[in-house]
Each structure stands twice: as structure tokens, then as C-alpha cells.
Design an enzyme around this catalytic site. Structure first.
Site, mmCIF file in Angstrom:
data_model
loop_
_atom_site.group_PDB
_atom_site.id
_atom_site.type_symbol
_atom_site.label_atom_id
_atom_site.label_comp_id
_atom_site.label_asym_id
_atom_site.label_seq_id
_atom_site.Cartn_x
_atom_site.Cartn_y
_atom_site.Cartn_z
ATOM 1 N N ASP A 184 0.868 -1.181 0.000
ATOM 2 C CA ASP A 184 0.000 0.000 0.000
ATOM 3 C C ASP A 184 0.905 1.231 0.000
ATOM 4 O OD1 ASP A 184 -2.420 1.545 0.343
ATOM 5 O OD2 ASP A 184 -1.833 1.837 2.425
ATOM 6 N N SER A 185 0.301 2.378 -0.224
ATOM 7 C CA SER A 185 1.049 3.636 -0.144
ATOM 8 C C SER A 185 1.502 3.916 1.294
ATOM 9 C CB SER A 185 0.150 4.778 -0.599
ATOM 10 O OG SER A 185 -1.044 4.783 0.166
ATOM 11 N N CYS A 206 -3.776 -1.091 -2.121
ATOM 12 C CA CYS A 206 -4.084 0.313 -2.365
ATOM 13 C C CYS A 206 -4.964 0.457 -3.618
ATOM 14 C CB CYS A 206 -2.756 1.038 -2.580
ATOM 15 S SG CYS A 206 -2.900 2.780 -2.898
ATOM 16 N N GLU A 227 -6.888 9.404 9.350
ATOM 17 C CA GLU A 227 -5.549 9.287 9.944
ATOM 18 C C GLU A 227 -5.419 10.123 11.211
ATOM 19 O OE1 GLU A 227 -2.687 9.945 6.826
ATOM 20 O OE2 GLU A 227 -3.066 7.949 5.999
ATOM 21 N N CYS A 272 -11.215 2.842 -1.254
ATOM 22 C CA CYS A 272 -9.973 3.343 -0.640
ATOM 23 C C CYS A 272 -9.690 2.506 0.605
ATOM 24 C CB CYS A 272 -10.152 4.815 -0.258
ATOM 25 S SG CYS A 272 -8.754 5.524 0.631
ATOM 26 N N HIS A 286 -8.674 3.270 3.416
ATOM 27 C CA HIS A 286 -9.028 3.860 4.720
ATOM 28 C C HIS A 286 -10.514 3.760 5.070
ATOM 29 C CE1 HIS A 286 -5.076 5.465 4.162
ATOM 30 N NE2 HIS A 286 -5.134 6.312 5.174
#
Ligand code: DGL
Length: 274
Positions: free
Chosen positions: A11-12, A74, A155, A187, A189
Site C-alpha cells: 500500500d502507499s 491500495c 488518519e 480506498c 481507509h
């Protein structure tokens, strides 16, 4: 490929731990090599060419760790680099992304409906989901919306309060998402705010099925391993969590995405390139 080889997930950053958690829940015997490219995040605002270059280098590193599967957790990297990584990896490992299993799920469950997608700018502007869903030819109306504020909000841990509901209201009331029957969380997240998204629609008295690509890809991976007799029968080695740039703050935030804090180890995979 052998069953006792690890599964590589990248993932990023650390958001891909939502996908890793879904994989671990379904496949507890598998050993995971996780790589978060924290030196280059966010991928959601990067060019396709940059994400492709990063992704191929990361795949190379995961092959060096003898991974039997490389899972692109990702969405932004899945939309920019899946084909390229698959070509690069060849027969050395099986490459999974988070988009194709989700499109398969839609083919099986959501014909003749209106589907919405939220994701990063990269994922939305790539139109990869849109093209693949249109190609199904199943009378599906599709629309998508980039929702870039959601990643930093999550985050920062601001997902259990008014700020989150206000931002969601602003995004989910967008006319592009009007009358949808289901919403793809495009996404890494977003599974963290699945309940908050559910609450938004409940409040609006509007029934929308939320499609969590992390769960879908984990289920697809489990079927693939079982079908090809590649499931690990005994848990052989420990999971490893690597990042390209370590900070304590990244390590602390792993708890949000993985449910428990994990130790991150920095590996200098970009040094050889500079
Ligand atoms: N992991 C990214 C994705 O799923 C979100 C964070 C980023 O932009 O790097 O698209």
C-alpha cells in the site's frame, strides 16, 4: 509456487492494514510480508507514472521475499499499476488487486442498479472501476466521487464525531451519488468509517448497501488459495511489516487500521534507485 510461501501485501502507507486485517481474519495461517510506501504517500494525489514506478519496485522487493501472492491493497495503485505489475511479476507469483474482485462481486450481485464509488482523486480519475463495470454490460448506472478529505480525517482519528458526519454529509449528498443502491468503498481507509457511512444513510432514511472491497478481496484470495492448493496448512513464520520511511506516528496509527499496534521496520528500498 508453494503453500508455505508468504503473501505480500503493499500500500502507499499503513491504510492497507485494513485489507491485511481482512486477509488475516480469513487466512490466519498465512504469513504476511506487508510493505507501506510511507516515503511516497499519499498515492491518491500522485501521477499514474509515479505510482507505476513505485509499484513495480515494490513488487520486485516482494518477489525477493518469495511471496506466492502479491496483493495490491491500495486502490490508487490498483487503478494505476495492476496490469504493469502483473506483467512484471509473470509466473513468479499471482497478483491480486482490490478492483477486479470487487467488479466480480458486482457482476454476481448488482445487475440493473445504480452504484456509486468514493475514492481518491487517482482512483476516480483513472475511471478503471467505471470502465470495468460498464464492460459488464449489466445495465448498471455508475457514478463516482473523489473524497480526498476522508484520508487525513481518518488518519487524524476524527471519525467518531461531528466533523466526520459533516464531511460525510457534504460528500454523500453530492448529486452524483443521488439514488444509488450501493456504494463501493474504493480506498484502503474507508472501512474504518463504514459504520459512520451507514449512520449517515440511516439518518437520511435511505437504504444503501456498502461494498467493502477489503472483505471482498480477502474472500477472493481465500478461494484462490484453496482452489490451487496453495493454502498454508501450518502457520510457519511471523508476519513482517515494512515501511519505506519510519515514524513513531505511523506505528501508533497502525492500531486504527489493524486493530492492534504492529511493529514497523524501515527498509531502504529506494536507496538503490537514487
Ligand atoms: N491507499 C490509498 C488508496 O487506497 C489511500 C491513501 C493514499 O492516497 O495514499 O487509494
Amino acid at each position: 509456487m508453494k503453500s508455505n510461501q508468504p503473501i505480500g501485501i503493499f500500500d502507499s502507507g499503513i491504510g492497507g492494514l485494513t485489507v491485511t486485517r481482512a486477509v488475516k481474519n480469513r487466512l490466519p495461517n498465512e504469513s504476511i510480508i506487508y510493505f507501506g510506501d510511507t516515503a511516497h504517500l499519499p498515492y491518491g494525489d500522485k501521477s499514474t507514472a509515479a505510482i507505476q514506478a513505485y509499484s513495480v519496485r515494490i513488487a520486485e522487493m516482494l518477489l525477493q521475499h518469495e511471496c506466492k501472492v502479491i496483493l495490491i491493497a491500495c486502490n490508487s495503485a490498483s487503478s494505476a499499476a495492476y496490469e504493469l505489475v502483473t506483467e512484471y511479476v509473470g509466473k513468479k507469483a499471482r497478483v491480486f488487486d482490490v478492483i477486479n474482485p470487487t467488479v466480480d462481486f458486482i457482476r454476481e450481485n448488482h445487475a440493473n442498479s445504480k452504484i456509486g464509488l468514493i475514492g481518491t482523486k487517482q482512483t476516480v480519475s483513472s475511471k478503471v472501476y467505471e470502465d470495468k463495470i460498464t464492460d459488464l454490460g449489466q445495465n448498471i448506472e455508475f457514478s463516482s466521487l473523489a473524497t480526498p478529505l476522508l484520508v487525513p480525517m481518518i488518519e487524524e482519528g476524527m471519525y467518531d464525531d461531528e466533523i466526520c458526519q459533516n464531511i460525510l454529509k457534504r460528500y454523500l449528498n453530492d448529486t452524483r451519488l443521488e439514488d444509488i443502491k450501493s456504494l463501493i468503498l474504493g480506498c484502503t481507509h474507508y472501512p474504518i468509517i463504514k459504520d459512520e457511512i451507514g449512520k449517515f444513510y440511516e439518518h437520511e432514511r435511505y437504504e444503501v448497501e456498502i461494498i467493502d472491497s477489503a472483505e471482498i478481496v480477502a474472500a477472493a484470495l481465500k478461494s484462490f488459495l484453496a482452489f490451487h492448493q496453495l493454502s498454508n496448512k501450518n502457520h510457519s513464520s511471523e508476519d513482517k511489516f515494512f515501511v519505506s520511511d519510519f515514524t513513531k506516528s505511523f506505528e501508533t496509527t497502525t492500531k486504527t487500521f489493524f486493530g492492534e499496534e504492529v511493529n514497523l521496520q524501515q527498509i531502504p528500498i529506494w536507496d538503490e534507485l537514487s
